[in-house]
Design a protein around this motif. Structure first.
Motif, PDB file in Angstrom:
ATOM      1  N   ASP A  34       0.851  -1.200   0.000  1.00 43.97           N
ATOM      2  CA  ASP A  34       0.000   0.000   0.000  1.00 43.97           C
ATOM      3  C   ASP A  34       0.875   1.235   0.000  1.00 43.97           C
ATOM      4  O   ASP A  34       1.900   1.266   0.689  1.00 43.97           O
ATOM      5  CB  ASP A  34      -0.933  -0.008   1.221  1.00 43.97           C
ATOM      6  CG  ASP A  34      -2.130   0.909   1.029  1.00 43.97           C
ATOM      7  OD1 ASP A  34      -1.939   2.105   0.758  1.00 43.97           O
ATOM      8  OD2 ASP A  34      -3.275   0.425   1.149  1.00 43.97           O
ATOM      9  N   GLU A 366     -14.230  -2.239  -3.623  1.00 43.09           N
ATOM     10  CA  GLU A 366     -14.923  -1.117  -4.263  1.00 43.09           C
ATOM     11  C   GLU A 366     -14.576  -0.941  -5.739  1.00 43.09           C
ATOM     12  O   GLU A 366     -15.359  -0.359  -6.490  1.00 43.09           O
ATOM     13  CB  GLU A 366     -14.577   0.166  -3.487  1.00 43.09           C
ATOM     14  CG  GLU A 366     -15.427   1.350  -3.887  1.00 43.09           C
ATOM     15  CD  GLU A 366     -15.118   2.593  -3.061  1.00 43.09           C
ATOM     16  OE1 GLU A 366     -14.810   2.459  -1.862  1.00 43.09           O
ATOM     17  OE2 GLU A 366     -15.182   3.684  -3.632  1.00 43.09           O
ATOM     18  N   PHE A 379     -18.903  -2.159   3.328  1.00 41.07           N
ATOM     19  CA  PHE A 379     -17.893  -2.962   4.022  1.00 41.07           C
ATOM     20  C   PHE A 379     -18.223  -4.447   3.905  1.00 41.07           C
ATOM     21  O   PHE A 379     -17.333  -5.271   3.718  1.00 41.07           O
ATOM     22  CB  PHE A 379     -17.764  -2.541   5.491  1.00 41.07           C
ATOM     23  CG  PHE A 379     -16.879  -1.342   5.672  1.00 41.07           C
ATOM     24  CD1 PHE A 379     -15.673  -1.226   4.971  1.00 41.07           C
ATOM     25  CD2 PHE A 379     -17.222  -0.311   6.535  1.00 41.07           C
ATOM     26  CE1 PHE A 379     -14.854  -0.120   5.113  1.00 41.07           C
ATOM     27  CE2 PHE A 379     -16.410   0.803   6.686  1.00 41.07           C
ATOM     28  CZ  PHE A 379     -15.225   0.901   5.980  1.00 41.07           C
TER      29      PHE A 379
HETATM   30  P1  FDA Z   1     -10.303   1.048   0.308  1.00 38.82           P
HETATM   31  O1  FDA Z   1     -10.414   2.385  -0.355  1.00 38.82           O
HETATM   32  O2  FDA Z   1     -10.781   0.902   1.696  1.00 38.82           O
HETATM   33  O3  FDA Z   1      -8.775   0.582   0.293  1.00 38.82           O
HETATM   34  C1  FDA Z   1      -7.949   0.748  -0.823  1.00 38.82           C
HETATM   35  C2  FDA Z   1      -6.518   0.757  -0.363  1.00 38.82           C
HETATM   36  O4  FDA Z   1      -5.684   0.788  -1.510  1.00 38.82           O
HETATM   37  C3  FDA Z   1      -6.162   1.962   0.487  1.00 38.82           C
HETATM   38  O5  FDA Z   1      -5.474   1.554   1.646  1.00 38.82           O
HETATM   39  C4  FDA Z   1      -5.284   2.814  -0.438  1.00 38.82           C
HETATM   40  O6  FDA Z   1      -4.285   3.528   0.266  1.00 38.82           O
HETATM   41  C5  FDA Z   1      -4.675   1.755  -1.343  1.00 38.82           C
HETATM   42  N1  FDA Z   1      -4.305   2.272  -2.673  1.00 38.82           N
HETATM   43  C6  FDA Z   1      -5.070   2.987  -3.516  1.00 38.82           C
HETATM   44  N2  FDA Z   1      -4.375   3.281  -4.619  1.00 38.82           N
HETATM   45  C7  FDA Z   1      -3.147   2.746  -4.464  1.00 38.82           C
HETATM   46  C8  FDA Z   1      -1.979   2.728  -5.269  1.00 38.82           C
HETATM   47  N3  FDA Z   1      -1.943   3.327  -6.476  1.00 38.82           N
HETATM   48  N4  FDA Z   1      -0.892   2.094  -4.792  1.00 38.82           N
HETATM   49  C9  FDA Z   1      -0.904   1.482  -3.569  1.00 38.82           C
HETATM   50  N5  FDA Z   1      -1.978   1.458  -2.781  1.00 38.82           N
HETATM   51  C10 FDA Z   1      -3.101   2.084  -3.221  1.00 38.82           C
HETATM   52  N6  FDA Z   1     -18.870   1.790   4.136  1.00 38.82           N
HETATM   53  C11 FDA Z   1     -19.561   1.092   5.067  1.00 38.82           C
HETATM   54  O7  FDA Z   1     -19.953  -0.042   4.805  1.00 38.82           O
HETATM   55  N7  FDA Z   1     -19.812   1.640   6.306  1.00 38.82           N
HETATM   56  C12 FDA Z   1     -19.390   2.905   6.649  1.00 38.82           C
HETATM   57  O8  FDA Z   1     -19.566   3.342   7.791  1.00 38.82           O
HETATM   58  C13 FDA Z   1     -18.713   3.663   5.659  1.00 38.82           C
HETATM   59  N8  FDA Z   1     -18.344   4.938   5.906  1.00 38.82           N
HETATM   60  C14 FDA Z   1     -17.618   5.642   4.976  1.00 38.82           C
HETATM   61  C15 FDA Z   1     -17.250   6.965   5.253  1.00 38.82           C
HETATM   62  C16 FDA Z   1     -16.508   7.675   4.319  1.00 38.82           C
HETATM   63  C17 FDA Z   1     -16.138   9.109   4.611  1.00 38.82           C
HETATM   64  C18 FDA Z   1     -16.111   7.057   3.101  1.00 38.82           C
HETATM   65  C19 FDA Z   1     -15.279   7.787   2.100  1.00 38.82           C
HETATM   66  C20 FDA Z   1     -16.508   5.761   2.825  1.00 38.82           C
HETATM   67  C21 FDA Z   1     -17.277   5.040   3.745  1.00 38.82           C
HETATM   68  N9  FDA Z   1     -17.702   3.745   3.476  1.00 38.82           N
HETATM   69  C22 FDA Z   1     -18.424   3.052   4.418  1.00 38.82           C
HETATM   70  C23 FDA Z   1     -17.319   3.044   2.221  1.00 38.82           C
HETATM   71  C24 FDA Z   1     -16.109   2.137   2.506  1.00 38.82           C
HETATM   72  O9  FDA Z   1     -15.107   2.901   3.135  1.00 38.82           O
HETATM   73  C25 FDA Z   1     -15.573   1.511   1.223  1.00 38.82           C
HETATM   74  O10 FDA Z   1     -16.609   0.870   0.545  1.00 38.82           O
HETATM   75  C26 FDA Z   1     -14.477   0.504   1.539  1.00 38.82           C
HETATM   76  O11 FDA Z   1     -13.434   1.138   2.247  1.00 38.82           O
HETATM   77  C27 FDA Z   1     -13.925  -0.131   0.272  1.00 38.82           C
HETATM   78  O12 FDA Z   1     -12.907  -1.025   0.647  1.00 38.82           O
HETATM   79  P2  FDA Z   1     -11.718  -1.372  -0.360  1.00 38.82           P
HETATM   80  O13 FDA Z   1     -10.793  -2.228   0.429  1.00 38.82           O
HETATM   81  O14 FDA Z   1     -12.253  -1.850  -1.635  1.00 38.82           O
HETATM   82  O15 FDA Z   1     -11.021   0.029  -0.673  1.00 38.82           O
END
Ligand code: FDA
Length: 393
Positions: A34, A366, A379
């Motif tokens: 990451d 996502e 989540f």
């Molecule tokens: P996620 O975005 O969590 O993780 C992706 C990872 O990849 C990150 O650690 C990032 O740093 C890394 N990454 C990205 N690009 C990269 C690159 N080029 N190189 C290396 N690493 C890279 N959902 C829910 O069910 N309940 C809730 O309470 C909430 N609340 C909420 C609040 C807010 C403000 C937001 C923005 C979103 C939520 N969500 C939510 C949605 C939820 O956060 C979202 O659906 C999940 O985090 C998605 O999980 P992923 O692991 O797919 O992506």
């Protein structure tokens, strides 16, 4: 340390960590890469800092996708109960807030700690502050060049999330990998996002900024009954965030304020009971005062109720309970909780999330064209898709 593993997971978010745990427990050597300085940054800020980590009612009907059946298999194989069992094993206190939404009693950090502890126990390694460069398919699997050296593995899992909240490091990186492997991507757009209004309407509604009311927001055959919030940019609150995932530019939504009350009947009864009171006083029984004042003034219903015809009152009630609004746009990825669209599910095996035409390549979370409603569903998708890939990668 750079080197050879069974599985490389790109992204230490909800999906990536869950996948690493499951694969590690199966005895696979796993490394999670990451670019961020900490894992699970979105988990940390989620649910107002308490992480709405699942929804006990989660099922395929709560997700948007070009293929509404795609999520069924993963969701059935890792259920909200499975995640709750993990949370309880770690002694994390939780509660149901409303509508099946489960939150931590204390802090979202409890969930991150649980996942990193589980990864450690499973033997999965975590490499933070690692910039991902070139990705190549090799005879033995995949080679990933990074700022920390070259990593190789038989399986490559892409869990880098969507485009929402670029300030938190969201890059849309997964779509670039899809492009490299010539995989179709369903058009992406911001979801679970506040809607904006044109300057004229915004000016008229300016005095309402900060007011919330129970509402039903309708778009076509879809409707959500939750709170509506007037803001200085437009409309927000859970009901608006939910409908935003269905709404498209140029379309109307219908706002029904206080959907459990028949406002016309209420006004008629108030007129019969006391003709000398104003419609504003009668409405203030059920609406915040400023909101009651806004509707009465915008409909020009001043003076005693006794002087108002039923027709007039019906018009006033219709304004409150059948209010067509054409949003001018949305606040975009800057505040969107999720990204709609993504890697086309047609190219993935729904049981494993593996790309059908590219063995050993997986997409989860996502970045895939599966997007949940507000309320813990996103989540649950991250946990479920991560789990099934962890079983297969
Ligand atoms: P996620 O975005 O969590 O993780 C992706 C990872 O990849 C990150 O650690 C990032 O740093 C890394 N990454 C990205 N690009 C990269 C690159 N080029 N190189 C290396 N690493 C890279 N959902 C829910 O069910 N309940 C809730 O309470 C909430 N609340 C909420 C609040 C807010 C403000 C937001 C923005 C979103 C939520 N969500 C939510 C949605 C939820 O956060 C979202 O659906 C999940 O985090 C998605 O999980 P992923 O692991 O797919 O992506």
């Amino acid at each position: 340390m750079a080197g050879r593993y069974d599985v490389i997971v790109l992204g230490a978010g909800a999906a990536g960590m869950m996948c690493a745990i499951r694969a590690g427990r199966r005895g696979r050597s796993v490394v999670v890469l990451d670019h961020a300085g900490a894992p699970g940054e979105k988990i940390r800020i989620s649910g107002g800092g308490r992480c709405n980590f699942t929804n006990i009612h989660a099922g395929p009907k709560n997700f948007l996708s070009a293929n509404p059946h795609f999520a069924k298999s993963a969701l059935a194989r890792f259920t909200p109960q499975d995640f709750i069992a993990m949370v309880e094993r770690h002694g994390i206190a939780w509660h149901e807030k409303t509508l099946g939404q489960l939150f931590c009693d204390n802090s979202a950090k409890d969930i991150i700690r649980m996942l990193t502890d589980e990864m450690r126990t499973a033997g999965a390694q975590l490499r933070l502050r690692t910039e991902i460069g070139d990705i190549q398919q090799t005879a033995g699997g995949y080679r990933v060049s990074t700022s920390e050296g070259v990593f190789e593995a038989a399986s490559l899992v892409v869990a880098t999330g969507g485009k929402s909240i670029p300030k938190m490091g969201a890059t849309g990186f997964a779509y670039r990998i899809a492009e490299q492997f010539r995989l179709p991507v369903v058009e992406t757009r911001p979801g679970l996002v506040p809607l904006t209004l044109d300057p004229q309407l915004l000016q008229r509604l300016a005095p309402l900024s900060g007011i919330a009311a129970p509402a039903e927001i309708r778009h076509g055959r879809t409707a959500f009954r939750e709170a509506l919030l007037f803001t200085h940019r437009g409309l927000s609150g859970p009901a608006i965030l939910q409908i935003s995932s269905y709404w498209r530019e140029g379309e109307d939504v219908t706002v029904v304020i206080e959907p459990d009350i028949d406002v016309f009947t209420l006004l008629k009864k108030a007129k019969q009971a006391n003709g000398r009171q104003s419609a504003q006083t009668a409405l203030a029984e059920i609406l915040p005062k400023r909101l009651a004042q806004h509707f009465v003034e915008s409909e020009g219903v001043a003076g005693n109720m006794a002087d108002q015809s039923d027709n007039r009152l019906q018009k006033l009630a219709a304004t409150i309970q059948s209010w067509p609004v054409k949003p001018s746009g949305s606040e975009g990825y800057r505040t969107a909780e999720v990204t709609l669209g993504g890697i086309d599910t047609a190219c993935l095996d729904s049981r494993t999330m593996e790309v059908k035409t590219v063995p050993g390549l997986f997409f989860i979370g996502e970045c895939v064209d599966v997007t949940g409603w507000l309320g813990g569903y996103n989540f649950q998708w991250a946990w479920a898709s991560g789990h099934v890939t962890g079983e297969a990668a």
